[in-house]
Design an enzyme around this catalytic site. Structure first.
Site, PDB file in Angstrom:
ATOM      1  N   ASP A  18       0.819  -1.236   0.000  1.00 46.32           N
ATOM      2  CA  ASP A  18       0.000   0.000   0.000  1.00 46.32           C
ATOM      3  C   ASP A  18       0.841   1.270   0.000  1.00 46.32           C
ATOM      4  O   ASP A  18       0.420   2.303   0.537  1.00 46.32           O
ATOM      5  CB  ASP A  18      -0.951   0.039   1.216  1.00 46.32           C
ATOM      6  CG  ASP A  18      -1.814  -1.188   1.307  1.00 46.32           C
ATOM      7  OD1 ASP A  18      -2.255  -1.667   0.255  1.00 46.32           O
ATOM      8  OD2 ASP A  18      -2.044  -1.674   2.426  1.00 46.32           O
ATOM      9  N   LYS A  21       2.353   2.335  -5.012  1.00 46.99           N
ATOM     10  CA  LYS A  21       3.054   1.868  -6.218  1.00 46.99           C
ATOM     11  C   LYS A  21       2.212   2.078  -7.474  1.00 46.99           C
ATOM     12  O   LYS A  21       2.737   2.387  -8.526  1.00 46.99           O
ATOM     13  CB  LYS A  21       3.374   0.364  -6.127  1.00 46.99           C
ATOM     14  CG  LYS A  21       4.293  -0.015  -5.012  1.00 46.99           C
ATOM     15  CD  LYS A  21       4.475  -1.515  -4.961  1.00 46.99           C
ATOM     16  CE  LYS A  21       3.251  -2.282  -4.507  1.00 46.99           C
ATOM     17  NZ  LYS A  21       2.872  -2.129  -3.104  1.00 46.99           N
ATOM     18  N   GLY A  45      -4.239  -4.245  -4.569  1.00 46.24           N
ATOM     19  CA  GLY A  45      -5.317  -3.422  -5.108  1.00 46.24           C
ATOM     20  C   GLY A  45      -4.922  -1.971  -5.099  1.00 46.24           C
ATOM     21  O   GLY A  45      -4.293  -1.498  -4.162  1.00 46.24           O
ATOM     22  N   HIS A  46      -5.216  -1.287  -6.164  1.00 44.02           N
ATOM     23  CA  HIS A  46      -4.999   0.150  -6.152  1.00 44.02           C
ATOM     24  C   HIS A  46      -5.937   0.824  -7.148  1.00 44.02           C
ATOM     25  O   HIS A  46      -6.453   0.191  -8.057  1.00 44.02           O
ATOM     26  CB  HIS A  46      -3.543   0.507  -6.443  1.00 44.02           C
ATOM     27  CG  HIS A  46      -3.010  -0.098  -7.684  1.00 44.02           C
ATOM     28  ND1 HIS A  46      -2.138  -1.155  -7.665  1.00 44.02           N
ATOM     29  CD2 HIS A  46      -3.250   0.178  -8.970  1.00 44.02           C
ATOM     30  CE1 HIS A  46      -1.865  -1.490  -8.899  1.00 44.02           C
ATOM     31  NE2 HIS A  46      -2.514  -0.708  -9.715  1.00 44.02           N
ATOM     32  N   GLN A 229       2.628  -6.031  -3.249  1.00 37.95           N
ATOM     33  CA  GLN A 229       2.914  -6.016  -1.819  1.00 37.95           C
ATOM     34  C   GLN A 229       4.235  -5.262  -1.555  1.00 37.95           C
ATOM     35  O   GLN A 229       4.539  -4.344  -2.298  1.00 37.95           O
ATOM     36  CB  GLN A 229       2.932  -7.434  -1.232  1.00 37.95           C
ATOM     37  CG  GLN A 229       1.544  -8.081  -1.131  1.00 37.95           C
ATOM     38  CD  GLN A 229       1.069  -8.714  -2.411  1.00 37.95           C
ATOM     39  OE1 GLN A 229       1.804  -9.446  -3.044  1.00 37.95           O
ATOM     40  NE2 GLN A 229      -0.152  -8.437  -2.809  1.00 37.95           N
TER      41      GLN A 229
HETATM   42  P1  IMP Z   1      -2.485 -12.638   1.959  1.00 42.35           P
HETATM   43  O1  IMP Z   1      -1.528 -12.143   0.947  1.00 42.35           O
HETATM   44  O2  IMP Z   1      -3.925 -12.389   1.600  1.00 42.35           O
HETATM   45  O3  IMP Z   1      -2.227 -14.070   2.352  1.00 42.35           O
HETATM   46  O4  IMP Z   1      -2.263 -11.789   3.304  1.00 42.35           O
HETATM   47  C1  IMP Z   1      -1.075 -11.905   4.089  1.00 42.35           C
HETATM   48  C2  IMP Z   1      -0.719 -10.556   4.714  1.00 42.35           C
HETATM   49  O5  IMP Z   1      -0.297  -9.670   3.698  1.00 42.35           O
HETATM   50  C3  IMP Z   1      -1.875  -9.866   5.427  1.00 42.35           C
HETATM   51  O6  IMP Z   1      -1.347  -9.130   6.524  1.00 42.35           O
HETATM   52  C4  IMP Z   1      -2.403  -8.908   4.378  1.00 42.35           C
HETATM   53  O7  IMP Z   1      -3.057  -7.805   4.971  1.00 42.35           O
HETATM   54  C5  IMP Z   1      -1.104  -8.495   3.715  1.00 42.35           C
HETATM   55  N1  IMP Z   1      -1.266  -8.068   2.321  1.00 42.35           N
HETATM   56  C6  IMP Z   1      -1.434  -8.851   1.243  1.00 42.35           C
HETATM   57  N2  IMP Z   1      -1.520  -8.115   0.122  1.00 42.35           N
HETATM   58  C7  IMP Z   1      -1.395  -6.837   0.510  1.00 42.35           C
HETATM   59  C8  IMP Z   1      -1.368  -5.594  -0.218  1.00 42.35           C
HETATM   60  O8  IMP Z   1      -1.455  -5.526  -1.446  1.00 42.35           O
HETATM   61  N3  IMP Z   1      -1.206  -4.482   0.544  1.00 42.35           N
HETATM   62  C9  IMP Z   1      -1.061  -4.531   1.902  1.00 42.35           C
HETATM   63  N4  IMP Z   1      -1.074  -5.657   2.602  1.00 42.35           N
HETATM   64  C10 IMP Z   1      -1.231  -6.803   1.912  1.00 42.35           C
END
Ligand code: IMP
Length: 446
Positions: A18, A21, A45-46, A229
């Site tokens: 977040d 990017k 997501g953005h 991420q």
């Molecule tokens: P997962 O990727 O859904 O398995 O989530 C694992 C961790 O990564 C959690 O703490 C999510 O909130 C975080 N996370 C996954 N994708 C994003 C992103 O695009 N932005 C911020 N946090 C993310």
């Protein structure tokens, strides 16, 4: 340098995701022939804002908004076919022509509804140790890849094969849901038709992307690699186990695309002027008080994918240095500088301290120790005049410029892009470093 042709570049998140990017990639995309996304799935997501138009993207590289840019989705991505179909339809509804400009690697893994059910069930079973995943099935899909039972995008090419493979894997997942987690199974008969509908839309997009990306390189065309991420969520170098399940590091773009590392470029790490994190896990410089609340409200720090409020805190030099070192970040884009407007005194974490007085200047491997550290802060004067919307380096308040220079000195890399608002125009290139000279003409033409 500005006379030379644009080299390939990489843009990655340098914090816990977040970082903004999407905006930076969108601005740079117009200067490249191709944009590649190489990890993660629709956990990302953005929103890209172009004038009054807003484009919500989760899977498709933001380059798609630029009509001449080819977009690729790498083999290390995990793709929910239904979510991708919906995203394509959303773009079509906004009259963005995708035709022939999006390719999905034959080797990308697929996410099924049962992966999401497993994600939810596993999170439920972790109790207070829940990771706070996005619930999109990301972890279970990567787990299937490692277990060598996952489905890969090539099966989208044939409906019968696709249907049979999906149903068989969903039955396997259902047994796991019932026996391991005591959870409700997914109704396979009901889950199949939307998958098949998505298969029809996606089948023509599946391709061997390596040869295509190498061809861009051979023609001397620059490619922009977009990481999802951030380094602190990387499955190995992040705050494990409170991480995502993919490699967020830039070097992993090469195996994701089936190209050699020589095809990759310099790395721009995107970091906010402060830090946020969503979900569970250690966050040393988190501010639970009024400052954290102010940052959340002013920065609209609520997740684009899940709507969850983000945890907010101060810039953390220890974590930032870790990201720069393990990812090989060459320069920084600092976003949301304007969110700090009007805060009288800013804090920056310069080291971590444990209860026994031990001082740490690095991020420890174990999350339990990281959860116990207390940051040592340096206080820095904030600025009275707003940064919001400032587009000239010279027009930044002196204290804001001093803040950026402090970060540069402490981190040893130049800040080449500064974002002072959500609009494309609210962005500036900064300084005279080699990378600033690469990005300046691109941003000027954006
Ligand atoms: P997962 O990727 O859904 O398995 O989530 C694992 C961790 O990564 C959690 O703490 C999510 O909130 C975080 N996370 C996954 N994708 C994003 C992103 O695009 N932005 C911020 N946090 C993310």
């Amino acid at each position: 340098m500005s006379q030379q042709k644009t080299p390939s570049l990489m843009v990655i998140g340098g914090q816990w995701g977040d970082e903004g990017k999407g905006k930076i990639v969108d601005l740079l995309s117009g200067g490249f022939s191709a944009v590649v996304r190489y990890n993660g799935g629709n956990n990302a997501g953005h929103t890209v804002r172009v004038g009054e138009r807003h484009f919500a993207l989760h899977l498709i590289p933001s380059g798609i908004i630029h009509p001449a840019v080819q977009c690729y989705m790498g083999a290390n991505m995990v793709i929910d076919p239904i979510a991708l179909k919906d995203e394509l339809e959303g773009l079509a509804g906004q009259r963005v022509a995708v035709d022939g400009r999006l390719s999905i690697s034959t080797r990308a893994a697929l996410i099924l509804p049962t992966h999401q059910a497993l994600d939810t069930a596993r999170e439920g079973s972790r109790g207070v140790k829940a990771i706070g995943t996005t619930g999109r099935g990301i972890g279970p899909a990567y787990q299937d890849v490692a277990q060598r039972r996952g489905l890969r995008a090539w099966i989208l090419r044939d409906q019968k094969t696709f249907e049979a493979y999906c149903q068989s894997l969903m039955e396997t997942h259902n047994r796991e849901l019932e026996t391991v987690f005591g959870a409700e199974p997914v109704n396979v008969a009901e889950a199949t038709p939307p998958l098949v509908e998505a298969q029809r839309v996606l089948a023509p997009l599946v391709a061997d992307i390596g040869p295509r990306i190498r061809a861009h390189h051979d023609r001397g065309e620059a490619v922009l690699f977009e990481g999802a991420q951030g380094v602190m969520l990387d499955v190995v170098w992040g705050t494990y186990p409170y991480v995502t399940s993919s490699s967020c590091l830039p070097a992993s773009a090469a195996p994701s695309c089936g190209i050699g590392p020589a095809h990759l470029g310099d790395v721009i790490g995107v970091m906010k002027a402060y830090v946020t994190r969503v979900g569970g896990g250690p966050f040393p410089s988190e501010d639970h008080g009024a400052a954290g609340e102010t940052i959340r409200e002013r920065g609209h720090e609520f997740g684009t994918t899940t709507g969850r409020p983000r945890r907010c805190g101060w810039f953390d030099l220890v974590a930032a240095r870790h990201a720069i070192e393990v990812a090989g970040i060459d320069a920084l884009a600092i976003t949301k500088l304007d969110v700090l407007d009007g805060i009288e005194t800013l804090k920056v974490a310069v080291a971590y301290e444990l209860d026994d007085g031990t001082v740490l200047d690095h991020v420890p491997a174990d999350a339990e120790t990281l959860a116990k550290v207390r940051p040592r802060y340096r206080e820095i004067s904030g600025w009275r005049n707003p940064c919001e919307g400032v587009v000239e380096e010279e027009s930044l308040p002196v204290e804001a410029e001093a803040y950026l220079q402090f970060l540069e000195r402490q981190l040893g890399v130049p800040v080449v892009i500064v974002s002072t608002g959500p609009r494309r125009s609210e962005t500036m290139t900064r300084g005279t470093s080699a990378l600033a000279q690469v990005v300046r003409p691109i941003l000027e033409n954006a």
